[in-house]
Write a protein that holds these residues in place. Sequence first.
Motif, mmCIF file in Angstrom:
data_model
loop_
_atom_site.group_PDB
_atom_site.id
_atom_site.type_symbol
_atom_site.label_atom_id
_atom_site.label_comp_id
_atom_site.label_asym_id
_atom_site.label_seq_id
_atom_site.Cartn_x
_atom_site.Cartn_y
_atom_site.Cartn_z
ATOM 1 N N MET A 1 0.696 -0.981 -0.038
ATOM 2 C CA MET A 1 -0.024 -0.294 -0.023
ATOM 3 C C MET A 1 0.840 1.261 0.023
ATOM 4 O O MET A 1 1.804 1.261 0.718
ATOM 5 N N ALA A 2 0.543 2.357 -1.029
ATOM 6 C CA ALA A 2 1.237 3.484 -0.844
ATOM 7 C C ALA A 2 0.095 4.265 -0.193
ATOM 8 O O ALA A 2 -0.878 4.729 -0.984
ATOM 9 N N MET A 3 0.623 4.940 0.660
ATOM 10 C CA MET A 3 -0.456 5.819 1.508
ATOM 11 C C MET A 3 -0.597 7.173 0.836
ATOM 12 O O MET A 3 0.451 7.962 0.829
ATOM 13 N N ILE A 4 -1.636 7.559 0.302
ATOM 14 C CA ILE A 4 -1.855 9.207 -0.088
ATOM 15 C C ILE A 4 -2.331 9.706 0.946
ATOM 16 O O ILE A 4 -1.778 10.974 1.178
ATOM 17 N N CYS A 5 -3.109 9.510 2.044
ATOM 18 C CA CYS A 5 -3.321 10.429 3.230
ATOM 19 C C CYS A 5 -3.873 9.227 4.220
ATOM 20 O O CYS A 5 -4.731 8.197 3.771
ATOM 21 N N ASP A 6 -3.759 9.477 5.517
ATOM 22 C CA ASP A 6 -4.051 8.721 6.429
ATOM 23 C C ASP A 6 -4.249 9.461 7.946
ATOM 24 O O ASP A 6 -3.569 10.697 8.029
ATOM 25 N N PRO A 7 -4.847 9.053 8.841
ATOM 26 C CA PRO A 7 -5.074 9.689 10.080
ATOM 27 C C PRO A 7 -3.818 9.891 10.572
ATOM 28 O O PRO A 7 -3.650 11.067 11.634
ATOM 29 N N ILE A 8 -2.837 9.053 10.559
ATOM 30 C CA ILE A 8 -1.457 9.359 11.471
ATOM 31 C C ILE A 8 -0.551 10.526 10.866
ATOM 32 O O ILE A 8 -0.428 11.493 11.574
ATOM 33 N N ARG A 9 -0.417 10.644 9.454
ATOM 34 C CA ARG A 9 0.331 11.825 8.905
ATOM 35 C C ARG A 9 -0.373 12.895 8.742
ATOM 36 O O ARG A 9 0.300 13.888 8.948
ATOM 37 N N ASP A 10 -1.634 12.816 8.538
ATOM 38 C CA ASP A 10 -2.466 13.940 7.973
ATOM 39 C C ASP A 10 -3.778 14.382 8.899
ATOM 40 O O ASP A 10 -4.425 15.219 8.420
ATOM 41 N N LYS A 11 -4.102 13.626 9.985
ATOM 42 C CA LYS A 11 -5.131 14.097 10.866
ATOM 43 C C LYS A 11 -6.191 14.099 10.129
ATOM 44 O O LYS A 11 -7.199 15.009 10.504
ATOM 45 N N VAL A 12 -6.699 13.050 9.222
ATOM 46 C CA VAL A 12 -7.959 13.180 8.658
ATOM 47 C C VAL A 12 -8.287 11.772 9.199
ATOM 48 O O VAL A 12 -7.943 10.947 9.568
ATOM 49 N N PRO A 13 -9.963 11.564 9.128
ATOM 50 C CA PRO A 13 -10.683 10.427 9.612
ATOM 51 C C PRO A 13 -10.801 9.485 8.679
ATOM 52 O O PRO A 13 -11.650 8.521 8.831
ATOM 53 N N PHE A 14 -9.897 8.988 7.615
ATOM 54 C CA PHE A 14 -10.284 8.013 6.580
ATOM 55 C C PHE A 14 -8.608 7.661 6.171
ATOM 56 O O PHE A 14 -7.692 8.349 6.503
ATOM 57 N N ASN A 15 -8.614 6.731 5.318
ATOM 58 C CA ASN A 15 -7.299 6.204 4.711
ATOM 59 C C ASN A 15 -7.579 6.365 3.110
ATOM 60 O O ASN A 15 -8.844 5.870 2.590
ATOM 61 N N ALA A 16 -6.798 6.804 2.420
ATOM 62 C CA ALA A 16 -6.832 6.868 0.976
ATOM 63 C C ALA A 16 -5.290 6.300 0.539
ATOM 64 O O ALA A 16 -4.176 6.791 0.937
ATOM 65 N N PHE A 17 -5.188 5.240 -0.254
ATOM 66 C CA PHE A 17 -4.092 4.622 -0.640
ATOM 67 C C PHE A 17 -4.075 4.104 -1.989
ATOM 68 O O PHE A 17 -5.184 3.278 -2.403
ATOM 69 N N ILE A 18 -3.059 3.798 -2.812
ATOM 70 C CA ILE A 18 -3.012 3.067 -3.802
ATOM 71 C C ILE A 18 -2.405 1.450 -3.274
ATOM 72 O O ILE A 18 -1.543 1.404 -2.703
ATOM 73 N N GLU A 19 -3.326 0.701 -3.707
ATOM 74 C CA GLU A 19 -3.003 -0.766 -3.102
ATOM 75 C C GLU A 19 -2.574 -1.525 -4.564
ATOM 76 O O GLU A 19 -3.319 -1.470 -5.476
ATOM 77 N N VAL A 20 -1.609 -1.997 -4.226
ATOM 78 C CA VAL A 20 -0.783 -2.646 -5.520
ATOM 79 C C VAL A 20 -0.954 -4.251 -5.215
ATOM 80 O O VAL A 20 -0.227 -4.568 -4.419
ATOM 81 N N PHE A 21 -1.407 -4.906 -6.151
ATOM 82 C CA PHE A 21 -1.444 -6.446 -6.064
ATOM 83 C C PHE A 21 -0.503 -7.006 -7.051
ATOM 84 O O PHE A 21 -0.915 -6.915 -8.027
ATOM 85 N N GLU A 22 0.340 -7.733 -6.713
ATOM 86 C CA GLU A 22 1.155 -8.501 -7.535
ATOM 87 C C GLU A 22 0.503 -9.682 -8.307
ATOM 88 O O GLU A 22 -0.547 -10.061 -7.665
ATOM 89 N N PRO A 23 1.090 -10.202 -9.456
ATOM 90 C CA PRO A 23 0.429 -11.280 -10.053
ATOM 91 C C PRO A 23 0.097 -12.408 -8.915
ATOM 92 O O PRO A 23 1.086 -12.810 -8.400
ATOM 93 N N GLY A 24 -0.951 -12.758 -8.885
ATOM 94 C CA GLY A 24 -1.291 -13.949 -7.878
ATOM 95 C C GLY A 24 -1.402 -13.443 -6.507
ATOM 96 O O GLY A 24 -1.792 -14.209 -5.611
ATOM 97 N N GLY A 25 -1.318 -12.161 -6.378
ATOM 98 C CA GLY A 25 -1.182 -11.717 -4.988
ATOM 99 C C GLY A 25 -2.915 -11.343 -4.524
ATOM 100 O O GLY A 25 -3.737 -11.265 -5.263
ATOM 101 N N ALA A 26 -3.091 -11.318 -3.310
ATOM 102 C CA ALA A 26 -4.451 -11.074 -2.706
ATOM 103 C C ALA A 26 -4.305 -10.796 -1.281
ATOM 104 O O ALA A 26 -3.398 -11.012 -0.574
ATOM 105 N N THR A 27 -5.380 -9.957 -0.811
ATOM 106 C CA THR A 27 -5.516 -9.811 0.673
ATOM 107 C C THR A 27 -5.829 -11.136 1.295
ATOM 108 O O THR A 27 -6.392 -12.160 0.773
#
Length: 142
Positions: free
Chosen positions: A27-53
């Motif tokens: 995950m590449a964090m665009i903005c988040d509560p820790i760094r930016d003091k916002v109430p949500f997370n926004a990120f680019i999630e990159v899944f490699e071939p065959g990758g999964a949560t």
Amino acid sequence: ETPDPVIVRTPADYETFRIKASDGNYMAMICDPIRDKVPFNAFIEVFEPGGATPLHHHGHAHEMFFVLKGEGASHCEGLTHKIRTGDSFLVRPGHDHIVENTGAENLYCLTIMVPNEGFAELVRSGIPMAMSATDLEVLHRG
């Protein structure tokens, strides 16, 4: 301290983490509560071939995915939906789900999660890494 009224970042500014070394996504964090003091997370999630949560759910958070590039599948409560560039899907709180890359190249999703529910802390406890040149090229195509 008063936060800046506007936060502007380029992909090179995104702090990127892999939660565990064995994970097939990061995950590449665009903005988040820790760094930016916002109430949500926004990120680019990159899944490699065959990758999964891993199979998981969020007790109170809504999680929305917008597929920037690639193809994969969203699995939720026994239902599978194929996803590809331009598609979006929302997972409501309390529902077990998996997102996986079924393609031959990386799957890129803009992911937004509201509220945080400890997710930024989990991601930031992972392994810091740099986005690849390919990742940066995909995000700069616009």
